[in-house]
Design a protein around this motif. Structure first.
Motif, PDB file in Angstrom:
ATOM      1  N   TYR A  45       2.498 -34.898  -7.538  1.00  0.00           N
ATOM      2  CA  TYR A  45       3.688 -34.651  -6.467  1.00  0.00           C
ATOM      3  C   TYR A  45       4.005 -33.822  -7.575  1.00  0.00           C
TER       4      TYR A  45
ATOM      5  N   GLU B 222       6.208 -28.744  10.960  1.00  0.00           N
ATOM      6  CA  GLU B 222       6.113 -28.819  10.259  1.00  0.00           C
ATOM      7  C   GLU B 222       5.528 -30.436  10.412  1.00  0.00           C
TER       8      GLU B 222
ATOM      9  N   LYS C  23       3.378 -34.272   4.091  1.00  0.00           N
ATOM     10  CA  LYS C  23       3.560 -33.136   3.117  1.00  0.00           C
ATOM     11  C   LYS C  23       3.390 -33.718   1.252  1.00  0.00           C
ATOM     12  N   LEU C  24       3.687 -34.448   0.938  1.00  0.00           N
ATOM     13  CA  LEU C  24       3.838 -34.620  -0.638  1.00  0.00           C
ATOM     14  C   LEU C  24       2.514 -35.913  -0.218  1.00  0.00           C
TER      15      LEU C  24
ATOM     16  N   TYR D  86       3.708 -22.863   8.401  1.00  0.00           N
ATOM     17  CA  TYR D  86       3.674 -24.393   7.588  1.00  0.00           C
ATOM     18  C   TYR D  86       2.558 -24.693   7.327  1.00  0.00           C
TER      19      TYR D  86
ATOM     20  N   ASP E  86       6.444 -34.116   8.092  1.00  0.00           N
ATOM     21  CA  ASP E  86       7.420 -34.428   7.774  1.00  0.00           C
ATOM     22  C   ASP E  86       6.843 -34.860   6.092  1.00  0.00           C
ATOM     23  N   ASP E  87       8.294 -35.376   5.188  1.00  0.00           N
ATOM     24  CA  ASP E  87       7.727 -34.807   3.976  1.00  0.00           C
ATOM     25  C   ASP E  87       7.115 -36.074   3.247  1.00  0.00           C
ATOM     26  N   LYS E  88       6.929 -37.007   4.087  1.00  0.00           N
ATOM     27  CA  LYS E  88       6.180 -37.871   3.643  1.00  0.00           C
ATOM     28  C   LYS E  88       4.534 -37.930   3.217  1.00  0.00           C
TER      29      LYS E  88
ATOM     30  N   GLU F  24      -0.432 -32.858  -1.832  1.00  0.00           N
ATOM     31  CA  GLU F  24      -0.235 -32.455  -2.521  1.00  0.00           C
ATOM     32  C   GLU F  24      -0.853 -34.056  -3.912  1.00  0.00           C
TER      33      GLU F  24
ATOM     34  N   ASP G  88       2.806 -21.605   1.258  1.00  0.00           N
ATOM     35  CA  ASP G  88       4.343 -21.949   2.222  1.00  0.00           C
ATOM     36  C   ASP G  88       5.270 -20.513   1.474  1.00  0.00           C
TER      37      ASP G  88
ATOM     38  N   SER H 270       6.501 -31.007  -5.431  1.00  0.00           N
ATOM     39  CA  SER H 270       7.670 -31.019  -4.659  1.00  0.00           C
ATOM     40  C   SER H 270       8.383 -31.877  -4.262  1.00  0.00           C
ATOM     41  N   GLY H 271       7.788 -32.816  -4.582  1.00  0.00           N
ATOM     42  CA  GLY H 271       8.800 -33.962  -4.380  1.00  0.00           C
ATOM     43  C   GLY H 271       8.265 -35.214  -5.276  1.00  0.00           C
TER      44      GLY H 271
END
Length: 376
Positions: free
Chosen positions: A178, A161, A167-168, A111, A163-165, A171, A106, A180-181
């Motif tokens: 998790y 990129e 990406k989490l 992305y 979405d956050d869901k 991870e 990152d 980053s969040g």
């Protein structure tokens, strides 16, 4: 703290617990990074950098080669530069995919979605070029006359990129937690108010059963996200469920018997956020479990609050008259009692929180007076 995290690298729940401890102490835990991370957790400008040995599918040989290459040839400036510099025998697609998913690239301002689309073909092309050079042939990247320039920029697709869901979830798949969040991060306050126990406490009971103050059969309230669900048919041909509930600190096991299961089948789907009221089951030689009594959805608390003003403590008797009204209009809006004489504010129990509407305000106003019931 970095040494403590390194000491429990093979114990994902413990790593997750210690990372949460770091956050509570104001210590930031940085994600894995191909230019900054080492095998173990390390201290970096007062922060803790995630160790690469805790990344799934990334072997010790690859980590050692990456770190040594970085030391000798400088930081990696692109994904292609990384693939070109690191010895091909230590690179494998599965490990590279894991590094992409956990966010280790990152910092190169690429992305994850872009890399996931091209990493295999780029890796193949660069490895073929390396083989050509060994054989004394003209390599694809030699044609430019400037090998260093060839790897400054990656040929990436023009896509958005993840979405956050997503990406989490990546991870969680690769790191076991998790970094980053967290999908529950926005519900941190709700979990604090609505629950009486978390997974960290339950894990402590499991590790030190003789030292815990908690008892078998104790009434508790827990909350989180349904991570896994397994259904089973009982002897009476009824369905029950075993679920793994994840909160911000780890996971816990919950058992849902047929009568509760039939009432709340829609709530106990994987990915749903729920609150469970139940009893703690502590049996010898078994992990602690929660026997479920009731299930509710985990929802955001309203930003609005309902205040009732009384003159002095003796007027608290009026609240007994208001209890049935509050329960009739039960909801997620916190109820506060302001004692004017003492200039003191008390928050009512969760059972007395309300759903705001005109009828509720009217009924409470009849008891306390219109000027003593306010929404803020």
């Amino acid at each position: 703290m970095a040494a403590l995290l390194t000491s429990v690298m093979g114990n994902t729940p413990k790593v997750g617990q210690y990372i949460q401890d770091c956050k509570r102490m104001g210590i930031e835990v940085l994600p894995p990074d191909i230019n900054k991370s080492y095998s173990t957790f390390t201290v970096e400008e007062g922060k803790i950098r995630f160790g690469l040995a805790a990344v799934k599918n990334v072997g010790v040989n690859m980590i050692e080669t990456m770190v040594q290459t970085r030391k000798e040839k400088g930081e990696f400036i692109s994904f292609s530069d990384f693939c070109q510099k690191v010895d091909a025998k230590d690179l494998n697609k599965r490990a590279v995919e894991s590094l992409i998913k956990c966010g280790a690239f990152d910092s190169l301002k690429i992305y994850r979605a872009q890399l996931m689309g091209v990493y295999e073909s780029l890796l193949d092309s660069i490895n073929q070029d390396k083989r050509r050079k060994i054989q004394g042939q003209l390599g694809l990247f030699d044609m430019t006359g400037d090998t260093s320039f060839s790897f400054k920029k990656d040929p990436l697709p023009n896509i958005k990129e993840f979405d956050d869901k997503i990406k989490l979830n990546m991870e969680k798949e690769i790191l076991g937690l998790y970094i980053s969040g967290h999908p529950l991060a926005e519900f941190q306050q709700e979990l604090k108010y609505f629950t009486s126990m978390n997974s960290s406490t339950i894990n402590e009971i499991m590790e030190n059963p003789q030292e815990t103050e908690h008892k078998d059969g104790e009434k508790i309230i827990v909350g989180g996200m349904v991570l896994e669900k397994v259904t089973k048919t009982t002897r009476n041909n009824k369905l029950m469920a075993f679920i793994v509930l994840e909160d911000l600190l780890g996971t816990m096991e919950c058992i849902i018997f047929p009568n509760i299961f039939s009432q709340h089948m829609d709530l106990i789907q994987e990915g749903n956020l729920i609150i469970i009221e139940g009893t703690l089951s502590l049996k010898d030689e078994e992990n602690p479990k929660i026997l479920t009594n009731t299930i509710k959805p985990l929802t955001k608390m309203q930003t609005q609050k309902l205040y009732i003003k009384i003159k002095e403590k003796s007027d608290m008797v009026l609240l007994h008259k208001a209890k049935n009204i509050c329960k009739k209009y039960h909801g997620n809006v916190p109820l506060y009692i302001y004692i004017e004489k003492d200039n003191k504010v008390l928050r009512a129990d969760r059972d007395l929180w309300v759903k705001l509407n005109h009828d509720l305000i009217q009924e409470l106003s009849q008891i306390f007076g219109k000027e003593s019931v306010k929404i803020k």
